[in-house]
Design a protein around this motif. Structure first.
Motif, short mmCIF file in Angstrom:
data_model
loop_
_atom_site.label_atom_id
_atom_site.label_comp_id
_atom_site.label_asym_id
_atom_site.label_seq_id
_atom_site.Cartn_x
_atom_site.Cartn_y
_atom_site.Cartn_z
N GLY A 87 0.81 -1.16 0.18
CA GLY A 87 -0.09 -0.06 0.03
C GLY A 87 0.84 1.41 0.16
N LEU A 88 0.08 2.34 -0.42
CA LEU A 88 0.92 3.58 -0.38
C LEU A 88 1.43 4.15 1.03
CD1 LEU A 88 -1.04 5.36 -3.42
CD2 LEU A 88 1.26 4.42 -3.37
N GLU A 89 0.22 4.39 1.66
CA GLU A 89 0.47 4.52 3.09
C GLU A 89 0.41 3.47 4.03
OE1 GLU A 89 -1.81 8.01 3.99
OE2 GLU A 89 -0.87 9.37 3.06
N ARG A 90 1.33 2.97 4.82
CA ARG A 90 1.30 2.01 5.40
C ARG A 90 2.20 2.14 6.92
NH1 ARG A 90 4.50 1.67 1.11
NH2 ARG A 90 6.85 1.40 1.47
N VAL A 91 2.02 1.38 7.97
CA VAL A 91 2.65 1.42 9.12
C VAL A 91 4.12 0.54 8.94
CG1 VAL A 91 2.86 0.94 11.68
CG2 VAL A 91 0.66 2.01 10.49
N LEU A 92 5.27 0.93 9.26
CA LEU A 92 6.22 0.13 9.14
C LEU A 92 6.70 -0.31 10.85
CD1 LEU A 92 8.52 2.80 7.32
CD2 LEU A 92 7.03 0.88 6.45
N LYS A 93 6.67 -1.72 10.83
CA LYS A 93 6.70 -2.37 12.31
C LYS A 93 8.17 -2.84 12.44
CE LYS A 93 1.85 -3.28 11.53
NZ LYS A 93 1.10 -4.20 11.47
N ILE A 94 8.76 -3.63 11.58
CA ILE A 94 9.88 -4.56 11.58
C ILE A 94 11.01 -3.87 10.79
CG2 ILE A 94 8.46 -6.50 12.35
CD1 ILE A 94 8.94 -7.65 9.42
N PRO A 95 12.22 -4.48 11.25
CA PRO A 95 13.41 -3.98 10.34
C PRO A 95 13.32 -4.13 8.92
CG PRO A 95 14.11 -4.81 12.21
CD PRO A 95 12.65 -5.13 12.33
N ARG A 96 12.66 -5.16 8.37
CA ARG A 96 12.65 -5.43 7.00
C ARG A 96 11.59 -4.23 6.30
NH1 ARG A 96 11.81 -9.84 3.34
NH2 ARG A 96 12.15 -11.52 5.03
N HIS A 97 10.73 -3.81 6.96
CA HIS A 97 9.84 -2.69 6.25
C HIS A 97 10.81 -1.60 6.22
CE1 HIS A 97 6.33 -4.69 8.33
NE2 HIS A 97 6.41 -5.40 7.29
N PHE A 98 11.48 -1.13 7.18
CA PHE A 98 12.28 0.03 7.06
C PHE A 98 13.25 -0.02 5.86
CE2 PHE A 98 10.61 0.26 11.37
CZ PHE A 98 10.09 1.63 11.36
N MET A 99 13.97 -1.48 5.93
CA MET A 99 15.17 -1.53 4.98
C MET A 99 14.49 -1.22 3.48
SD MET A 99 17.13 -4.57 6.77
CE MET A 99 17.66 -4.59 8.54
N LEU A 100 13.37 -1.62 3.36
CA LEU A 100 12.64 -1.74 2.03
C LEU A 100 12.01 -0.33 1.67
CD1 LEU A 100 11.11 -5.41 1.95
CD2 LEU A 100 12.89 -4.53 0.53
N SER A 101 12.23 0.38 2.63
CA SER A 101 11.49 1.86 2.47
C SER A 101 12.49 2.89 2.50
CB SER A 101 10.44 2.00 3.60
OG SER A 101 9.38 1.17 3.46
N VAL A 102 13.82 2.68 2.38
CA VAL A 102 14.74 3.63 2.31
C VAL A 102 14.28 4.79 1.18
CG1 VAL A 102 17.21 4.16 1.69
CG2 VAL A 102 16.57 2.33 3.26
N GLY A 103 14.68 6.11 1.50
CA GLY A 103 14.15 6.91 0.57
C GLY A 103 12.60 7.56 0.60
#
Length: 153
Positions: A87-103
């Protein structure tokens, strides 16, 4: 009614699943097993390695991983498979989410109740580096209350 079930995927199965998803030029974003209206759903979120995560790409991944999941049979009850983008707006919860959301631009709420808008500059297993207008700040995951992506039109 929606209930998220506590579920840990065997690391070997997750690794094989990630390989299949990667073969479609995608990355595994998240796996959730939920029960909605008495229906068990295995929800797999993917991100295209390049470009947008399209409906066609989700369909392709679903068609590739479905036989694998049937053979592994790690969920004993009947379930529905859903493959989608996170989804376009999503809650980041785990390290993987943050790593895939750089930028990605995010709204950060910390446990001390401060809020800031920032861009994710980097992430590892310990925390996240956020870019602000004139500086950057590193915040450990333990100090983050909620981080949500911001979609700008």
């Amino acid at each position: 009614m929606k209930h998220k079930l506590s579920y840990e995927l065997d690391s070997e199965i997750q690794s094989e699943l990630e390989s299949l998803i990667h073969s479609c030029e995608c990355k595994l974003y998240d796996i959730a097993l939920v029960r909605e209206n008495e229906v068990l759903i295995l929800r797999i979120s993917i991100m295209a390695s390049k470009g947008s995560t399209t409906l066609e790409l989700c369909t392709k991944v679903s068609e590739i991983i479905s036989p694998f999941l049937d053979v592994k049979d790690f969920i004993k009850d009947a379930y529905h498979l859903e493959v989608s983008s996170p989804g376009l707006e999503r809650v980041l919860k785990i390290p993987r989410h943050f790593m895939l959301s750089v930028g990605t631009k995010v709204l950060v709420c910390t446990i001390d109740k401060s809020e800031l808008e920032a861009t994710i500059l980097g992430a590892d297993e310990e925390g996240v580096e956020f870019g602000l207008e004139q500086s950057s700040v590193r915040i450990p995951y333990a100090e983050l209350k909620k981080v949500k992506t911001i979609f700008e039109w």
